[in-house]
Enzyme design. Sequence first.
Site, PDB file in Angstrom:
ATOM      1  CB  VAL A  61      -1.172  -0.080   1.083  1.00  0.00           C
ATOM      2  CG1 VAL A  61      -1.826   1.294   1.112  1.00  0.00           C
ATOM      3  CG2 VAL A  61      -1.859  -1.246   1.180  1.00  0.00           C
ATOM      4  CB  CYS A  62       3.999   2.313   1.900  1.00  0.00           C
ATOM      5  SG  CYS A  62       3.144   2.152   3.466  1.00  0.00           S
ATOM      6  CD  GLU A  63       6.099  -1.171  -4.996  1.00  0.00           C
ATOM      7  OE1 GLU A  63       6.260  -1.535  -5.923  1.00  0.00           O
ATOM      8  OE2 GLU A  63       6.232  -2.108  -3.840  1.00  0.00           O
ATOM      9  CB  THR A  66       5.694   5.894  -2.696  1.00  0.00           C
ATOM     10  OG1 THR A  66       5.149   5.790  -1.442  1.00  0.00           O
ATOM     11  CG2 THR A  66       6.446   6.918  -3.328  1.00  0.00           C
TER      12      THR A  66
END
Length: 170
Positions: A61-63, A66
Site C-alpha cells: 500500500v505504501c509503495e 508513493t
Amino acid sequence: MARKGKFGTVDITVLGNELRIGDKAPDFYADKMDLTPYNFYDEEENKIKILSVVPSLDTDVCELQTKMFQKATDSFSDNIVVVTVSNDLPFAQLRFKANKKTDKIKFVSDYNQRDFSSKYGTLIEELKLLNRSVFVVDKDNTIKYVQYLEQNTDLPEYEEAIKIARDLDR
C-alpha cells in the site's frame, strides 16, 4: 492527545493532535537519505508541498501510494514538490527510490528525531511507525488539505490532494 486507529486487524494508538485545514504547517526536522539534516521550511521555501506520510515503504500500500504521487509529478510544475515521510531508515528509502524509480519525489526519515510525527500527530505508539496521512501545504505554509487514515492499510484520497496542489499552482 491520542486517538485510536487500525493497522489491518490490529488496534493502534496514534499519538499527537490532528492538524486541520487552515492551520500553519509546523516546521520540522528529519533526515535525508544521505543522513544530512532536512529542514522543511528551508528546503521547501516558496513551494506547494504534498507531504505523503507512509508507515513503511516496504509494504504494497505504501509503495502504491508513493507511485501514485510519483506519476502525478509528471504534470506538476517546478512549484510543487512531493515529500514522502516515513520512519524507514534513510538507507531503505534510498534503496526504494533506486529500485522503484521514484526520482521526482523527496524522501525524508523521521526515525531518529521524531520531530515530524510529534508535530503532525502521526506516531503509532505500538509500532513506532507513522500513521498514513497526506497534507497539502501552500507556499505560505498553510495547510490546504489534510487526511489522516484511521485504517493504515487503506489508500488515501491522493487524487483530491493532487487536484488541490494543482489548483494552488494556478
